[in-house]
Design an enzyme around this catalytic site. Structure first.
Site, PDB file in Angstrom:
ATOM      1  N   GLU A   1      39.899 -44.810 -48.328  1.00 25.32           N
ATOM      2  CA  GLU A   1      41.272 -45.781 -48.793  1.00 25.32           C
ATOM      3  C   GLU A   1      42.411 -45.836 -47.940  1.00 25.32           C
ATOM      4  O   GLU A   1      42.974 -44.853 -48.249  1.00 25.32           O
ATOM      5  CB  GLU A   1      40.727 -45.983 -49.580  1.00 25.32           C
ATOM      6  CG  GLU A   1      40.868 -47.140 -51.384  1.00 25.32           C
ATOM      7  CD  GLU A   1      40.908 -46.358 -52.745  1.00 25.32           C
ATOM      8  OE1 GLU A   1      41.346 -45.544 -52.723  1.00 25.32           O
ATOM      9  OE2 GLU A   1      40.464 -46.981 -53.299  1.00 25.32           O
TER      10      GLU A   1
ATOM     11  N   ASN B   1      40.095 -44.953 -57.798  1.00 21.33           N
ATOM     12  CA  ASN B   1      40.450 -44.626 -58.601  1.00 21.33           C
ATOM     13  C   ASN B   1      40.494 -45.009 -60.032  1.00 21.33           C
ATOM     14  O   ASN B   1      40.603 -44.860 -61.651  1.00 21.33           O
ATOM     15  CB  ASN B   1      42.010 -43.516 -59.316  1.00 21.33           C
ATOM     16  CG  ASN B   1      41.211 -41.965 -58.868  1.00 21.33           C
ATOM     17  OD1 ASN B   1      40.325 -41.490 -58.681  1.00 21.33           O
ATOM     18  ND2 ASN B   1      42.714 -41.655 -57.846  1.00 21.33           N
TER      19      ASN B   1
ATOM     20  N   HIS C   1      43.839 -42.378 -48.066  1.00 24.24           N
ATOM     21  CA  HIS C   1      43.378 -41.711 -49.263  1.00 24.24           C
ATOM     22  C   HIS C   1      42.149 -41.107 -49.306  1.00 24.24           C
ATOM     23  O   HIS C   1      40.800 -41.983 -48.897  1.00 24.24           O
ATOM     24  CB  HIS C   1      43.042 -42.662 -50.036  1.00 24.24           C
ATOM     25  CG  HIS C   1      42.910 -41.878 -52.134  1.00 24.24           C
ATOM     26  ND1 HIS C   1      41.963 -42.416 -52.598  1.00 24.24           N
ATOM     27  CD2 HIS C   1      42.526 -40.476 -52.107  1.00 24.24           C
ATOM     28  CE1 HIS C   1      42.183 -41.436 -53.803  1.00 24.24           C
ATOM     29  NE2 HIS C   1      42.215 -40.915 -53.084  1.00 24.24           N
TER      30      HIS C   1
ATOM     31  N   SER D   1      46.479 -40.651 -54.948  1.00 26.74           N
ATOM     32  CA  SER D   1      45.140 -40.481 -55.249  1.00 26.74           C
ATOM     33  C   SER D   1      45.424 -42.159 -56.034  1.00 26.74           C
ATOM     34  O   SER D   1      44.679 -43.032 -56.277  1.00 26.74           O
ATOM     35  CB  SER D   1      44.175 -40.345 -55.730  1.00 26.74           C
ATOM     36  OG  SER D   1      45.317 -39.226 -56.322  1.00 26.74           O
TER      37      SER D   1
HETATM   38  N1  CAA Z   1      33.484 -28.452 -47.519  1.00 30.73           N
HETATM   39  C1  CAA Z   1      32.868 -28.900 -46.769  1.00 30.73           C
HETATM   40  N2  CAA Z   1      31.478 -28.887 -47.150  1.00 30.73           N
HETATM   41  C2  CAA Z   1      30.510 -29.178 -47.703  1.00 30.73           C
HETATM   42  C3  CAA Z   1      31.916 -28.851 -49.505  1.00 30.73           C
HETATM   43  C4  CAA Z   1      32.934 -28.517 -48.674  1.00 30.73           C
HETATM   44  N3  CAA Z   1      34.128 -28.487 -49.489  1.00 30.73           N
HETATM   45  N4  CAA Z   1      31.103 -28.767 -50.836  1.00 30.73           N
HETATM   46  C5  CAA Z   1      29.515 -29.397 -49.549  1.00 30.73           C
HETATM   47  N5  CAA Z   1      29.820 -29.205 -48.778  1.00 30.73           N
HETATM   48  C6  CAA Z   1      28.507 -29.369 -47.138  1.00 30.73           C
HETATM   49  C7  CAA Z   1      27.451 -28.546 -47.645  1.00 30.73           C
HETATM   50  O1  CAA Z   1      28.028 -27.555 -46.372  1.00 30.73           O
HETATM   51  C8  CAA Z   1      26.187 -29.166 -47.778  1.00 30.73           C
HETATM   52  O2  CAA Z   1      26.048 -29.502 -46.361  1.00 30.73           O
HETATM   53  P1  CAA Z   1      25.097 -28.575 -45.787  1.00 30.73           P
HETATM   54  O3  CAA Z   1      23.243 -29.005 -47.103  1.00 30.73           O
HETATM   55  O4  CAA Z   1      23.878 -29.611 -44.086  1.00 30.73           O
HETATM   56  O5  CAA Z   1      24.666 -27.242 -45.294  1.00 30.73           O
HETATM   57  C9  CAA Z   1      26.704 -30.402 -48.668  1.00 30.73           C
HETATM   58  O6  CAA Z   1      27.939 -30.339 -49.120  1.00 30.73           O
HETATM   59  C10 CAA Z   1      25.590 -30.395 -49.944  1.00 30.73           C
HETATM   60  O7  CAA Z   1      26.574 -29.758 -50.689  1.00 30.73           O
HETATM   61  P2  CAA Z   1      25.489 -28.333 -51.601  1.00 30.73           P
HETATM   62  O8  CAA Z   1      24.088 -28.373 -50.829  1.00 30.73           O
HETATM   63  O9  CAA Z   1      26.474 -27.320 -51.482  1.00 30.73           O
HETATM   64  O10 CAA Z   1      25.734 -28.854 -53.226  1.00 30.73           O
HETATM   65  P3  CAA Z   1      25.390 -30.596 -53.461  1.00 30.73           P
HETATM   66  O11 CAA Z   1      24.290 -31.411 -52.192  1.00 30.73           O
HETATM   67  O12 CAA Z   1      25.234 -30.387 -54.988  1.00 30.73           O
HETATM   68  O13 CAA Z   1      26.625 -31.832 -52.706  1.00 30.73           O
HETATM   69  C11 CAA Z   1      28.879 -32.389 -53.176  1.00 30.73           C
HETATM   70  C12 CAA Z   1      27.564 -30.964 -53.073  1.00 30.73           C
HETATM   71  C13 CAA Z   1      28.789 -32.739 -51.526  1.00 30.73           C
HETATM   72  C14 CAA Z   1      30.061 -32.059 -53.437  1.00 30.73           C
HETATM   73  C15 CAA Z   1      27.600 -33.197 -54.159  1.00 30.73           C
HETATM   74  O14 CAA Z   1      27.395 -32.881 -55.240  1.00 30.73           O
HETATM   75  C16 CAA Z   1      28.904 -34.634 -54.616  1.00 30.73           C
HETATM   76  O15 CAA Z   1      29.067 -35.581 -53.625  1.00 30.73           O
HETATM   77  N6  CAA Z   1      29.403 -34.855 -55.923  1.00 30.73           N
HETATM   78  C17 CAA Z   1      30.212 -35.838 -55.781  1.00 30.73           C
HETATM   79  C18 CAA Z   1      31.874 -36.008 -55.122  1.00 30.73           C
HETATM   80  C19 CAA Z   1      32.537 -36.502 -55.228  1.00 30.73           C
HETATM   81  O16 CAA Z   1      32.067 -37.636 -55.995  1.00 30.73           O
HETATM   82  N7  CAA Z   1      33.871 -36.680 -55.165  1.00 30.73           N
HETATM   83  C20 CAA Z   1      34.946 -38.043 -54.673  1.00 30.73           C
HETATM   84  C21 CAA Z   1      35.358 -36.934 -55.757  1.00 30.73           C
HETATM   85  S1  CAA Z   1      37.355 -38.197 -56.299  1.00 30.73           S
HETATM   86  C22 CAA Z   1      37.656 -37.565 -55.184  1.00 30.73           C
HETATM   87  O17 CAA Z   1      38.182 -37.038 -54.171  1.00 30.73           O
HETATM   88  C23 CAA Z   1      39.042 -38.860 -54.907  1.00 30.73           C
HETATM   89  C24 CAA Z   1      40.593 -39.182 -55.968  1.00 30.73           C
HETATM   90  O18 CAA Z   1      41.541 -39.694 -55.810  1.00 30.73           O
HETATM   91  C25 CAA Z   1      41.060 -38.398 -57.674  1.00 30.73           C
END
Ligand code: CAA
Length: 287
Positions: A153, A191, A141, A119
């Site tokens: 990415e 990031n 990424h 990342s």
């Molecule tokens: N694996 C697979 N599917 C997942 C999951 C996982 N770990 N977590 C959630 N989901 C799916 C769920 O199954 C759900 O799908 P359905 O509604 O079709 O069943 C959908 O995502 C939404 O989940 P929830 O209803 O449980 O919860 P939510 O609506 O709050 O969404 C979230 C959860 C998708 C995580 C949302 O909160 C979100 O987009 N958060 C931001 C995530 C983000 O910014 N990620 C990037 C982080 S930075 C990074 O990764 C890179 C780095 O270098 C640090």
């Protein structure tokens, strides 16, 4: 080139998400991890996610069974040597990644792309450990949760060939993702922009601007973020956030704006890593 089998080195959150995404797109995925507990957690995650997708009627039971048959788990890299693609998704530590890359270049065929899910770490630096194969090293990424987030990415190192880049873009699309290029500067784009924002939320908390819940509510309701920055930090892992800030600090002329906040460091030093340890900014019920 249509990829048929991907070796995913590292069975943590990102590795298991990458493998599941590959498997649900018809690509065989073998997770390689020396830690048997990690392999068990990855298996459990795959079983639960596929069952959830069936119950939500996103896929049929038959499709879930096909995806399961596309997944395998091994503890020795040699047992994945027939893969025609390899992606490393281990700890965000340059020395660990370099030793894995040295092993990857020994294990896989000479035409296999050696991608990293880093990342923030320089692709050119990582590739320097295997000069003869540096043209096959590329940053790929993914974002957490991998099955949900559309972005990949894509980062070329100094030696990355255009063939490696073209086939990486193709694989990302084969996995249902949208690849977007970024240059090889510490933190890339995602990031470089995300982490200082998260870090600033820790400063705001430490300065008494608001409590964590209110910081997160303000950013969710006012900026339409799905998660507030402090909740997201827990989700990513506070140790990971701190490490990424340090990679940017060291890689971007030691600019003090990339130093992790004292509050973030304090939590990490206490062993509060976020969701994965049951406590970070917030407390979590591990069940
Ligand atoms: N694996 C697979 N599917 C997942 C999951 C996982 N770990 N977590 C959630 N989901 C799916 C769920 O199954 C759900 O799908 P359905 O509604 O079709 O069943 C959908 O995502 C939404 O989940 P929830 O209803 O449980 O919860 P939510 O609506 O709050 O969404 C979230 C959860 C998708 C995580 C949302 O909160 C979100 O987009 N958060 C931001 C995530 C983000 O910014 N990620 C990037 C982080 S930075 C990074 O990764 C890179 C780095 O270098 C640090």
């Amino acid at each position: 080139m249509v990829v048929k089998k991907v070796a995913v080195i590292g069975g943590g959150t990102m590795g298991s998400g990458i493998a599941l995404t590959a498997a649900t797109h018809g690509i065989h995925a073998v997770i390689v991890d020396i830690n048997e507990d990690q392999l068990a957690r990855a298996t459990d995650y795959h079983t639960k996610q596929l069952a959830r997708s069936v119950s939500k009627e996103r896929i049929t039971q038959e499709e879930a069974s096909v995806a399961t048959a596309h997944l395998s788990y091994v503890s020795a890299m040699a047992d994945a040597s027939d893969a025609d693609w390899a992606v490393e998704a281990a700890t965000e530590n340059i020395d660990i990644k370099k030793s894995i890359f040295a092993q990857m270049s020994e294990t896989f065929n000479k035409d296999v792309v050696l991608a990293t899910n880093t990342s923030s770490i320089s692709i050119t630096d990582l590739a320097s450990i295997i000069p003869d194969a540096a043209d096959r090293v590329i940053g790929m990424h993914f974002f957490n949760p991998v099955p949900v987030m559309k972005l990949v990415e894509v980062i070329k190192g100094k030696e990355t060939s255009s063939k490696t880049t073209a086939s990486t873009l193709e694989l990302a699309e084969q996995m249902g993702k949208i690849p977007v290029p970024a240059n090889d500067r510490a933190g890339f784009v995602s990031n470089r922009v995300l982490m200082p924002m998260i870090n600033e939320a820790f400063h705001a908390w430490a300065d008494g601007v608001a409590e964590p819940e209110d910081i997160d509510s303000i950013m969710k309701l006012g900026c339409a973020f799905p998660m507030g920055p402090l909740r997201l930090a827990d989700y990513i892992g506070l140790d990971v956030c701190k490490d990424i800030m340090m990679v940017m600090y060291n890689g971007l002329e030691e600019n003090p704006k990339y130093l992790p906040s004292a509050k973030l460091i304090e939590l990490v030093d206490q062993g509060y890593f976020g969701d994965k340890s049951g406590r970070g900014v917030y407390k979590y019920d591990k069940g």
